[in-house]
Design a protein around this motif. Sequence first.
Motif, PDB file in Angstrom:
ATOM      1  N   GLU A 124      -8.881  60.896  -0.701  1.00 24.27           N
ATOM      2  CA  GLU A 124      -9.207  61.274   0.679  1.00 24.27           C
ATOM      3  C   GLU A 124      -7.936  61.294   1.526  1.00 24.27           C
ATOM      4  O   GLU A 124      -7.765  62.162   2.400  1.00 24.27           O
ATOM      5  CB  GLU A 124     -10.219  60.290   1.286  1.00 24.27           C
ATOM      6  N   ALA A 125      -7.041  60.342   1.253  1.00 23.84           N
ATOM      7  CA  ALA A 125      -5.773  60.289   2.005  1.00 23.84           C
ATOM      8  C   ALA A 125      -4.955  61.547   1.743  1.00 23.84           C
ATOM      9  O   ALA A 125      -4.358  62.117   2.672  1.00 23.84           O
ATOM     10  CB  ALA A 125      -4.992  59.034   1.621  1.00 23.84           C
ATOM     11  N   ALA A 126      -4.924  61.983   0.497  1.00 27.57           N
ATOM     12  CA  ALA A 126      -4.143  63.182   0.162  1.00 27.57           C
ATOM     13  C   ALA A 126      -4.678  64.387   0.937  1.00 27.57           C
ATOM     14  O   ALA A 126      -3.902  65.192   1.474  1.00 27.57           O
ATOM     15  CB  ALA A 126      -4.198  63.430  -1.343  1.00 27.57           C
ATOM     16  N   ARG A 127      -6.005  64.498   1.019  1.00 23.44           N
ATOM     17  CA  ARG A 127      -6.612  65.618   1.750  1.00 23.44           C
ATOM     18  C   ARG A 127      -6.318  65.546   3.238  1.00 23.44           C
ATOM     19  O   ARG A 127      -5.944  66.511   3.891  1.00 23.44           O
ATOM     20  CB  ARG A 127      -8.131  65.561   1.560  1.00 23.44           C
ATOM     21  N   ARG A 128      -6.506  64.343   3.764  1.00 24.53           N
ATOM     22  CA  ARG A 128      -6.307  64.142   5.201  1.00 24.53           C
ATOM     23  C   ARG A 128      -4.837  64.367   5.592  1.00 24.53           C
ATOM     24  O   ARG A 128      -4.522  64.988   6.610  1.00 24.53           O
ATOM     25  CB  ARG A 128      -6.742  62.712   5.576  1.00 24.53           C
ATOM     26  N   ALA A 129      -3.923  63.858   4.752  1.00 30.42           N
ATOM     27  CA  ALA A 129      -2.494  63.972   5.061  1.00 30.42           C
ATOM     28  C   ALA A 129      -2.050  65.431   5.037  1.00 30.42           C
ATOM     29  O   ALA A 129      -1.209  65.854   5.841  1.00 30.42           O
ATOM     30  CB  ALA A 129      -1.672  63.147   4.076  1.00 30.42           C
ATOM     31  N   LYS A 130      -2.602  66.200   4.126  1.00 33.25           N
ATOM     32  CA  LYS A 130      -2.229  67.630   4.049  1.00 33.25           C
ATOM     33  C   LYS A 130      -2.572  68.325   5.369  1.00 33.25           C
ATOM     34  O   LYS A 130      -1.752  69.040   5.948  1.00 33.25           O
ATOM     35  CB  LYS A 130      -2.973  68.291   2.883  1.00 33.25           C
ATOM     36  N   GLU A 131      -3.778  68.068   5.856  1.00 31.21           N
ATOM     37  CA  GLU A 131      -4.201  68.692   7.116  1.00 31.21           C
ATOM     38  C   GLU A 131      -3.351  68.172   8.274  1.00 31.21           C
ATOM     39  O   GLU A 131      -2.932  68.932   9.153  1.00 31.21           O
ATOM     40  CB  GLU A 131      -5.691  68.404   7.337  1.00 31.21           C
ATOM     41  N   PHE A 132      -3.081  66.877   8.261  1.00 29.45           N
ATOM     42  CA  PHE A 132      -2.293  66.287   9.350  1.00 29.45           C
ATOM     43  C   PHE A 132      -0.891  66.891   9.391  1.00 29.45           C
ATOM     44  O   PHE A 132      -0.420  67.310  10.445  1.00 29.45           O
ATOM     45  CB  PHE A 132      -2.211  64.765   9.186  1.00 29.45           C
ATOM     46  N   ARG A 133      -0.240  66.965   8.244  1.00 34.09           N
ATOM     47  CA  ARG A 133       1.163  67.428   8.293  1.00 34.09           C
ATOM     48  C   ARG A 133       1.255  68.940   8.500  1.00 34.09           C
ATOM     49  O   ARG A 133       2.193  69.422   9.116  1.00 34.09           O
ATOM     50  CB  ARG A 133       1.950  66.964   7.076  1.00 34.09           C
ATOM     51  N   GLU A 134       0.235  69.678   8.023  1.00 36.85           N
ATOM     52  CA  GLU A 134       0.333  71.139   8.160  1.00 36.85           C
ATOM     53  C   GLU A 134      -0.179  71.637   9.514  1.00 36.85           C
ATOM     54  O   GLU A 134       0.343  72.604  10.054  1.00 36.85           O
ATOM     55  CB  GLU A 134      -0.450  71.826   7.031  1.00 36.85           C
ATOM     56  N   GLU A 135      -1.210  70.997  10.026  1.00 37.25           N
ATOM     57  CA  GLU A 135      -1.827  71.482  11.269  1.00 37.25           C
ATOM     58  C   GLU A 135      -1.534  70.587  12.466  1.00 37.25           C
ATOM     59  O   GLU A 135      -1.148  71.055  13.537  1.00 37.25           O
ATOM     60  CB  GLU A 135      -3.366  71.575  11.112  1.00 37.25           C
ATOM     61  N   ARG A 136      -1.759  69.292  12.282  1.00 36.44           N
ATOM     62  CA  ARG A 136      -1.752  68.407  13.443  1.00 36.44           C
ATOM     63  C   ARG A 136      -0.343  68.033  13.909  1.00 36.44           C
ATOM     64  O   ARG A 136      -0.075  68.017  15.109  1.00 36.44           O
ATOM     65  CB  ARG A 136      -2.569  67.131  13.147  1.00 36.44           C
TER      66      ARG A 136
END
Length: 230
Positions: A124-136
């Motif tokens: 779940e962290a890997a998924r969340r981190a991808k969105e955070f670093r690419e979008e947020r």
Amino acid sequence: MYDLWYWPGIPGRGEFVRLALEAGGIAYRDRGCDEGAEALMEDMRSARVQPPFAPPYLVAGNETIAQTANILLFLADRHPRLAPADRRYWVHQLQLTIMDATLEAHETHHPVGAGLYYEDQKPEAARRAKEFREERIPKFLLYFERALAHNGAWLTGETWSYADLSLFQLVEGLRFAFPRRMAMVERDCPKLLALRDAVAALPELASYLASDRRQPFSEGLFRHYPELDG
Ligand SMILES: N[C@@H](CCC(=O)N[C@@H](CS)C(=O)NCC(=O)O)C(=O)O
């Protein structure tokens, strides 16, 4: 004299308050750092009319003030140097946004539960981190870049406020946690980087930043897991 209570050994949310106290030349005792986590937990358990839910919190005489952005707003009321009176809600708005970004950074390594180990939530962290670093990360940082474009070198124009100090800390935390992503995003944020450098060079902060009272990043909000960066 204020008492700041926060977990010892990590900068965490306590650092946003510390930077304002230090840059403002405001006397305080760093009780959690000086007395340890046990003392902090004992103080948290003590009977109060207005108990804090979580650190950081500030004790000022009979008052106990919690929630990082609220503590800073409280301090700025008493110490006008921390934020211009006519832009107090702008500075508070910025601070709340910085706290949102900070929480999201924490949720990259703890997306399922703050009480669980990172090792128990890695997919779940890997998924969340991808969105955070690419979008947020770009969305947050480009927002601050835009805010600076309309204000000047500092978020309120002429001189630093506590939001500038907190923004410095956010950039430092993101650099620690996501060095590879930050190297890319920073190219589009020259004003934000100039602000970061200007805070790092503030004479008001020189002795604090060089001291061992400045806690290094490790565990806590901003953590460097290479597999979450990219
Ligand atoms: N929104 C609060 C969050 C406070 C918070 O989550 N503090 C952390 C340390 S940085 C904590 O110890 N939380 C304990 C908990 O949530 O149970 C703030 O900005 O101060």
